[in-house]
Design a protein around this motif. Structure first.
Motif, PDB file in Angstrom:
ATOM      1  N   PRO A 159      -1.930  10.925  -6.402  1.00  0.00           N
ATOM      2  CA  PRO A 159      -1.850   9.646  -6.320  1.00  0.00           C
ATOM      3  C   PRO A 159      -1.449   9.085  -5.039  1.00  0.00           C
ATOM      4  N   LEU A 160      -1.367   7.407  -5.049  1.00  0.00           N
ATOM      5  CA  LEU A 160      -1.031   6.962  -3.872  1.00  0.00           C
ATOM      6  C   LEU A 160       0.678   6.696  -3.854  1.00  0.00           C
ATOM      7  N   LYS A 161       1.025   6.978  -2.737  1.00  0.00           N
ATOM      8  CA  LYS A 161       2.435   6.831  -2.732  1.00  0.00           C
ATOM      9  C   LYS A 161       2.996   5.871  -1.508  1.00  0.00           C
ATOM     10  N   ASP A 162       4.136   5.038  -1.950  1.00  0.00           N
ATOM     11  CA  ASP A 162       4.684   4.327  -1.027  1.00  0.00           C
ATOM     12  C   ASP A 162       5.238   5.098  -0.010  1.00  0.00           C
ATOM     13  N   PRO A 163       5.153   4.682   1.414  1.00  0.00           N
ATOM     14  CA  PRO A 163       5.264   5.672   2.600  1.00  0.00           C
ATOM     15  C   PRO A 163       6.771   5.620   2.977  1.00  0.00           C
ATOM     16  N   ASN A 164       7.478   4.529   2.495  1.00  0.00           N
ATOM     17  CA  ASN A 164       8.883   4.455   2.906  1.00  0.00           C
ATOM     18  C   ASN A 164       9.724   5.254   1.770  1.00  0.00           C
ATOM     19  N   SER A 165       9.621   4.888   0.404  1.00  0.00           N
ATOM     20  CA  SER A 165      10.306   5.710  -0.741  1.00  0.00           C
ATOM     21  C   SER A 165       9.807   6.750  -1.248  1.00  0.00           C
ATOM     22  N   GLY A 166       8.360   7.071  -1.115  1.00  0.00           N
ATOM     23  CA  GLY A 166       7.680   8.299  -1.463  1.00  0.00           C
ATOM     24  C   GLY A 166       7.379   8.082  -2.875  1.00  0.00           C
ATOM     25  N   LYS A 167       7.624   6.871  -3.862  1.00  0.00           N
ATOM     26  CA  LYS A 167       7.384   6.914  -5.114  1.00  0.00           C
ATOM     27  C   LYS A 167       5.788   6.526  -5.247  1.00  0.00           C
ATOM     28  N   VAL A 168       5.499   6.923  -6.416  1.00  0.00           N
ATOM     29  CA  VAL A 168       4.103   6.764  -6.806  1.00  0.00           C
ATOM     30  C   VAL A 168       3.642   5.254  -7.008  1.00  0.00           C
ATOM     31  N   LYS A 169       2.542   4.798  -6.420  1.00  0.00           N
ATOM     32  CA  LYS A 169       2.067   3.519  -7.067  1.00  0.00           C
ATOM     33  C   LYS A 169       1.570   3.398  -8.118  1.00  0.00           C
ATOM     34  N   SER A 170       2.459   3.434  -9.278  1.00  0.00           N
ATOM     35  CA  SER A 170       1.704   3.745 -10.644  1.00  0.00           C
ATOM     36  C   SER A 170       0.786   2.920 -11.100  1.00  0.00           C
ATOM     37  N   LEU A 171       0.723   1.643 -10.848  1.00  0.00           N
ATOM     38  CA  LEU A 171      -0.104   0.556 -11.457  1.00  0.00           C
ATOM     39  C   LEU A 171      -0.715  -0.422 -10.337  1.00  0.00           C
ATOM     40  N   VAL A 172      -1.877  -0.430 -10.393  1.00  0.00           N
ATOM     41  CA  VAL A 172      -2.550  -1.652  -9.414  1.00  0.00           C
ATOM     42  C   VAL A 172      -3.493  -2.402 -10.325  1.00  0.00           C
ATOM     43  N   GLN A 173      -3.140  -3.681 -10.451  1.00  0.00           N
ATOM     44  CA  GLN A 173      -3.975  -4.766 -11.397  1.00  0.00           C
ATOM     45  C   GLN A 173      -4.630  -5.521 -10.566  1.00  0.00           C
ATOM     46  N   MET A 174      -6.227  -5.386 -10.409  1.00  0.00           N
ATOM     47  CA  MET A 174      -7.151  -5.920  -9.600  1.00  0.00           C
ATOM     48  C   MET A 174      -7.663  -7.351 -10.513  1.00  0.00           C
ATOM     49  N   GLU A 175      -7.694  -8.019  -9.288  1.00  0.00           N
ATOM     50  CA  GLU A 175      -8.339  -9.529  -9.637  1.00  0.00           C
ATOM     51  C   GLU A 175      -9.859  -9.411  -8.895  1.00  0.00           C
ATOM     52  N   ASN A 176      -9.857  -9.348  -7.403  1.00  0.00           N
ATOM     53  CA  ASN A 176     -10.920  -9.443  -6.761  1.00  0.00           C
ATOM     54  C   ASN A 176     -11.250  -8.297  -5.855  1.00  0.00           C
ATOM     55  N   PHE A 178      -8.841  -4.512  -4.270  1.00  0.00           N
ATOM     56  CA  PHE A 178      -7.620  -3.436  -4.368  1.00  0.00           C
ATOM     57  C   PHE A 178      -6.708  -4.065  -3.084  1.00  0.00           C
ATOM     58  N   GLN A 179      -5.423  -4.411  -3.584  1.00  0.00           N
ATOM     59  CA  GLN A 179      -4.683  -4.857  -2.391  1.00  0.00           C
ATOM     60  C   GLN A 179      -3.760  -3.747  -2.506  1.00  0.00           C
ATOM     61  N   LEU A 180      -3.364  -3.391  -0.995  1.00  0.00           N
ATOM     62  CA  LEU A 180      -2.448  -2.448  -0.571  1.00  0.00           C
ATOM     63  C   LEU A 180      -1.703  -3.050   0.507  1.00  0.00           C
ATOM     64  N   PRO A 181      -0.500  -2.707   0.757  1.00  0.00           N
ATOM     65  CA  PRO A 181       0.324  -3.057   1.654  1.00  0.00           C
ATOM     66  C   PRO A 181      -0.212  -2.377   2.940  1.00  0.00           C
ATOM     67  N   GLY A 182      -0.127  -2.966   4.210  1.00  0.00           N
ATOM     68  CA  GLY A 182      -0.546  -2.759   5.346  1.00  0.00           C
ATOM     69  C   GLY A 182      -0.114  -1.423   5.857  1.00  0.00           C
ATOM     70  N   ASP A 183       1.213  -0.933   5.325  1.00  0.00           N
ATOM     71  CA  ASP A 183       1.763   0.136   5.957  1.00  0.00           C
ATOM     72  C   ASP A 183       1.148   1.581   5.031  1.00  0.00           C
ATOM     73  N   PHE A 184       0.256   1.161   4.329  1.00  0.00           N
ATOM     74  CA  PHE A 184      -0.044   2.428   3.383  1.00  0.00           C
ATOM     75  C   PHE A 184      -0.974   3.281   4.283  1.00  0.00           C
ATOM     76  N   SER A 185      -0.659   4.521   4.343  1.00  0.00           N
ATOM     77  CA  SER A 185      -1.419   5.366   4.880  1.00  0.00           C
ATOM     78  C   SER A 185      -2.119   6.136   3.779  1.00  0.00           C
ATOM     79  N   ILE A 186      -3.520   6.448   3.934  1.00  0.00           N
ATOM     80  CA  ILE A 186      -3.961   7.107   2.644  1.00  0.00           C
ATOM     81  C   ILE A 186      -5.060   8.121   3.316  1.00  0.00           C
ATOM     82  N   THR A 187      -5.469   9.153   2.712  1.00  0.00           N
ATOM     83  CA  THR A 187      -6.207  10.292   3.249  1.00  0.00           C
ATOM     84  C   THR A 187      -7.818   9.857   2.556  1.00  0.00           C
TER      85      THR A 187
END
Length: 385
Positions: A159-176, A178-187
């Motif tokens: 799953p997606l993880k916070d790059p600073n804390s390493g915690k899983v981003k467990s829930l994303v609630q979308m409206e329009n 997918f909002q992710l913070p700019g410092d997220f690095s993803i595969t």
């Protein structure tokens, strides 16, 4: 392996037998072909197929049959490292997939083929080729035909993880989008998941639909626990505010409250009135509020067990905080939500029967609100549903 032993094994992995039984009951209430659509990318099959198939075997033994989508290249790999023949029910070959399966022919009607496969105790597998149909189109088409509200994307990257804390981003609630913070690095696979989530949720109105990204090592934890193990994406929960019973299915509302508390409401409560009610549009959660001279009494805060991992309760709580201050409530000592209540309340007082909580209250009023809370009738029968 007997059913009891299988359940014990599942709950040993998830460490959550109570919620596990709740989710199992929910899954078994669905039409078998609608349980879930599972897609595993080729890298996951190449690197960790045994971990994935071990969990699929346990689902199979529980008579849960996910509709599996695999890339054709993945299946060619499986044919090299696993037996070519489709394993018979009860087979013990350690190099087999561990469960009986069937490749679904693309030229045949999908729903009928899947139902027939499941009736013969085989997990249906659809082989997909990017050159003939994009993954988004495959998943959306199959979801619509099978009436499935859950898509599981299994990736070795997890799953997606916070790059600073390493915690899983467990829930994303979308409206329009997918909002992710700019410092997220993803595969790359996580980027594909994000794109899939945006594409599917932009066209699916069902508030129960979700797509989740999880690891092949934690599939059962994702399915059978409230906390889950992945990144779940869904539409933002729609919470409606009512000041009267107009437009509310009261029987359905009372059923939600009873199922949430696991007890029957006394007849007297069915005749009471709320001053404000916050209700999720699919009747998965509610907050029954009564206005007093000291502020708002939270009489009932009910969240459907299966909805607890979808952020519905949190969304209703936010509405309470925004609209109902000061706020006070009580809870039975054995209520599992007390740990959370203690973390967000301004103060707490206890006796043998109840825990009393408050927020935004003048200190001088605390004795009065505790007396008020103590005077409230018991609204539930002692007998469990």
């Amino acid at each position: 392996m007997k059913s009891k032993d299988i359940l014990s094994r599942v709950f040993e992995i998830t460490r959550d037998p109570r919620d596990g039984l709740l989710f199992l009951k929910e899954f078994q209430s669905l039409s078998p072909e609608s349980f879930a659509i599972l897609y595993a990318d080729s890298e996951t099959i190449f690197e960790s197929s045994e971990a994935l198939f071990s969990d699929l075997k346990l689902l199979y033994q529980l008579d849960l049959f996910p509709f599996v989508v695999l890339e054709e290249d993945s299946f060619q790999y499986l044919k090299v490292f696993f037996p070519l023949e489709q394993m018979a029910v009860g087979g013990t070959d350690e190099k087999s997939l561990g469960f009986s399966y069937e490749i679904i022919a693309r030229e045949k009607p999908l729903k009928e083929s899947v139902k027939d496969s499941i009736q013969r105790k085989k997990i249906p597998i659809l082989l997909w080729n990017d050159d003939t149909e994009k993954l988004e189109a495959v998943l959306d088409r199959c979801r619509a035909i099978l009436h499935s509200a859950k898509v599981i994307y299994v990736s070795i990257d997890g799953p997606l993880k916070d790059p600073n804390s390493g915690k899983v981003k467990s829930l994303v609630q979308m409206e329009n989008n997918f909002q992710l913070p700019g410092d997220f690095s993803i595969t790359e696979s996580q980027k594909e998941f994000v794109a899939l989530s945006e594409a599917l949720l932009s066209k699916i109105e069902d508030p129960k639909f979700s797509i989740v990204l999880t690891s092949p090592f934690t599939l059962l934890t994702e399915l059978f626990t409230v906390k889950g193990s992945g990144t779940l994406v869904k539409r933002k929960n729609k919470i409606h505010k009512f000041n009267s019973k107009d437009g509310i299915d009261m029987d359905r509302l009372f059923l939600l409250i009873e199922e949430s508390f696991g007890k029957r409401l006394k007849p007297n409560f069915l005749l009471t009135q709320f001053d404000t009610l916050f209700l999720e549009e699919s009747y998965r959660a509610c907050a029954w509020m009564q206005k007093t001279e000291y502020g708002y009494l939270l009489s009932k805060f009910a969240v459907n067990g299966v909805a607890r991992g979808a952020g519905v309760g949190r969304d209703i709580w936010d509405q309470i905080l925004e609209n109902c201050n000061p706020l006070f409530w009580r809870s039975k000592p054995d209520n599992s939500i007390n740990k959370w209540y203690m973390s967000i309340a301004q103060g707490i007082e206890k006796d043998n029967s109840w825990y009393y909580y408050w927020l935004g209250l003048d200190q001088a009023l605390i004795p009065k609100i505790i007396d008020l809370l103590k005077s409230q009738p018991e609204d539930f029968e002692s007998k469990l549903i």
